[in-house]
Design a protein around this motif. Structure first.
Motif, PDB file in Angstrom:
ATOM      1  N   ASP A 162     -45.806  13.293  42.575  1.00 50.18           N
ATOM      2  CA  ASP A 162     -46.616  13.441  43.793  1.00 50.18           C
ATOM      3  C   ASP A 162     -47.015  12.096  44.420  1.00 50.18           C
ATOM      4  N   PRO A 163     -46.036  11.299  44.882  1.00 44.69           N
ATOM      5  CA  PRO A 163     -46.368  10.002  45.489  1.00 44.69           C
ATOM      6  C   PRO A 163     -47.100  10.152  46.822  1.00 44.69           C
ATOM      7  N   PHE A 164     -48.124   9.335  46.996  1.00 43.20           N
ATOM      8  CA  PHE A 164     -48.850   9.244  48.266  1.00 43.20           C
ATOM      9  C   PHE A 164     -48.800   7.787  48.706  1.00 43.20           C
ATOM     10  N   VAL A 165     -48.240   7.539  49.906  1.00 44.26           N
ATOM     11  CA  VAL A 165     -48.047   6.179  50.412  1.00 44.26           C
ATOM     12  C   VAL A 165     -49.068   5.904  51.505  1.00 44.26           C
ATOM     13  N   PHE A 166     -49.649   4.697  51.470  1.00 47.16           N
ATOM     14  CA  PHE A 166     -50.611   4.311  52.500  1.00 47.16           C
ATOM     15  C   PHE A 166     -50.482   2.814  52.766  1.00 47.16           C
ATOM     16  N   GLN A 167     -50.972   2.396  53.919  1.00 46.00           N
ATOM     17  CA  GLN A 167     -50.957   0.991  54.293  1.00 46.00           C
ATOM     18  C   GLN A 167     -52.369   0.446  54.232  1.00 46.00           C
ATOM     19  N   HIS A 168     -52.506  -0.746  53.675  1.00 48.12           N
ATOM     20  CA  HIS A 168     -53.800  -1.437  53.671  1.00 48.12           C
ATOM     21  C   HIS A 168     -53.545  -2.885  54.035  1.00 48.12           C
ATOM     22  N   GLU A 169     -54.245  -3.331  55.088  1.00 48.47           N
ATOM     23  CA  GLU A 169     -53.997  -4.649  55.647  1.00 48.47           C
ATOM     24  C   GLU A 169     -52.509  -4.742  55.982  1.00 48.47           C
ATOM     25  N   HIS A 170     -51.761  -5.656  55.414  1.00 48.24           N
ATOM     26  CA  HIS A 170     -50.346  -5.784  55.791  1.00 48.24           C
ATOM     27  C   HIS A 170     -49.411  -5.310  54.697  1.00 48.24           C
ATOM     28  N   SER A 171     -49.929  -4.572  53.726  1.00 48.62           N
ATOM     29  CA  SER A 171     -49.111  -4.128  52.605  1.00 48.62           C
ATOM     30  C   SER A 171     -49.086  -2.605  52.524  1.00 48.62           C
ATOM     31  N   TYR A 172     -47.991  -2.099  51.955  1.00 48.06           N
ATOM     32  CA  TYR A 172     -47.876  -0.669  51.687  1.00 48.06           C
ATOM     33  C   TYR A 172     -48.066  -0.431  50.193  1.00 48.06           C
ATOM     34  N   PHE A 173     -48.836   0.603  49.875  1.00 47.85           N
ATOM     35  CA  PHE A 173     -49.119   0.969  48.499  1.00 47.85           C
ATOM     36  C   PHE A 173     -48.745   2.430  48.274  1.00 47.85           C
ATOM     37  N   MET A 174     -48.613   2.773  47.014  1.00 44.61           N
ATOM     38  CA  MET A 174     -48.320   4.149  46.625  1.00 44.61           C
ATOM     39  C   MET A 174     -49.172   4.483  45.408  1.00 44.61           C
ATOM     40  N   VAL A 175     -49.745   5.690  45.392  1.00 46.35           N
ATOM     41  CA  VAL A 175     -50.392   6.201  44.185  1.00 46.35           C
ATOM     42  C   VAL A 175     -49.608   7.416  43.718  1.00 46.35           C
ATOM     43  N   ILE A 176     -49.484   7.553  42.396  1.00 40.80           N
ATOM     44  CA  ILE A 176     -48.787   8.677  41.782  1.00 40.80           C
ATOM     45  C   ILE A 176     -49.622   9.163  40.607  1.00 40.80           C
ATOM     46  N   GLY A 177     -49.728  10.473  40.461  1.00 39.06           N
ATOM     47  CA  GLY A 177     -50.488  11.047  39.356  1.00 39.06           C
ATOM     48  C   GLY A 177     -49.666  11.157  38.086  1.00 39.06           C
ATOM     49  N   GLY A 178     -50.360  11.362  36.971  1.00 42.80           N
ATOM     50  CA  GLY A 178     -49.671  11.545  35.700  1.00 42.80           C
ATOM     51  C   GLY A 178     -50.612  11.456  34.519  1.00 42.80           C
ATOM     52  N   LYS A 179     -50.056  11.125  33.371  1.00 50.86           N
ATOM     53  CA  LYS A 179     -50.827  10.949  32.145  1.00 50.86           C
ATOM     54  C   LYS A 179     -50.362   9.671  31.464  1.00 50.86           C
ATOM     55  N   VAL A 180     -51.312   8.827  31.095  1.00 50.52           N
ATOM     56  CA  VAL A 180     -51.032   7.512  30.514  1.00 50.52           C
ATOM     57  C   VAL A 180     -51.172   7.603  28.999  1.00 50.52           C
TER      58      VAL A 180
END
Length: 194
Positions: free
Chosen positions: A84-102
């Protein structure tokens, strides 16, 4: 309208799981999603793929760089239920968060992982760190995470298991030097059983 996205069986895909859509740096519409190969269960190693949309958002084609992320990106950190990747932009960079278990040091916690784009095509990503870990050790995974900003405040929300599935939100700060999320308060978005 016709289906926008379906498994590319000729490329080894069996299932497509949820993700997010963004307008990339060049104005290109992009769907980021989790791809499961033949016989790969959710607990194993799915991949993160991207598809590019036409002007009307009716025709989507899989990017030739797929997969854009595999579990090898974690450099020894073991992650299961990774999707379930979610991509967003902050300042001049693109980031992604992904769920799971560590999984580390005989301890397992459901969490949200953070990645940073290394190129303008958003096809090369670097694992930054585990952004947040849910404190309940009995939680199987965190799914469909979203991280976004209101002024100086950041909101992280996600669904969590085991059943009944719930959706939680955390309000806090996102430190862009250490790439950590510091929750200050939390609550529930959805209390309905699923």
């Amino acid at each position: 309208l016709p289906f926008a996205l379906w498994p590319s069986t000729e490329q080894g895909e069996e299932k497509c799981a949820s993700g997010s859509t963004v307008i990339g740096p060049g104005g290109q519409s992009m769907i980021f999603y989790t791809s499961f190969g033949h016989g790969i269960p959710p607990s194993d190693a799915p991949e993160q793929w991207v598809a590019l949309g036409d002007r009307e958002l009716l025709v989507w084609r899989k990017h030739r760089a797929n997969p854009i992320l595999t579990s090898d990106v974690h450099d020894g950190v073991q992650i299961s239920e990774w999707r379930d990747p979610f991509v967003f932009q902050h300042e001049h960079s693109y980031f992604m968060v992904i769920g799971g278990k560590v999984h580390r040091n005989s301890r397992s916690r459901a969490g949200v992982m953070l990645y940073r784009a290394l190129n303008q095509d958003l096809t090369e990503w670097q694992f930054v760190n585990v952004l947040y870990e849910w404190p309940d050790a009995g939680t199987r995974s965190l799914e469909c995470p979203n991280l976004f900003r209101f002024g100086d405040t950041w909101l992280l929300f996600f669904s969590y298991h085991p059943p009944p599935t719930r959706t939680a939100y955390l309000i806090g700060t996102f430190d862009t030097e250490t790439y950590t999320f510091n929750p200050e308060r939390q609550g529930s978005l959805d209390l309905s059983p699923m």
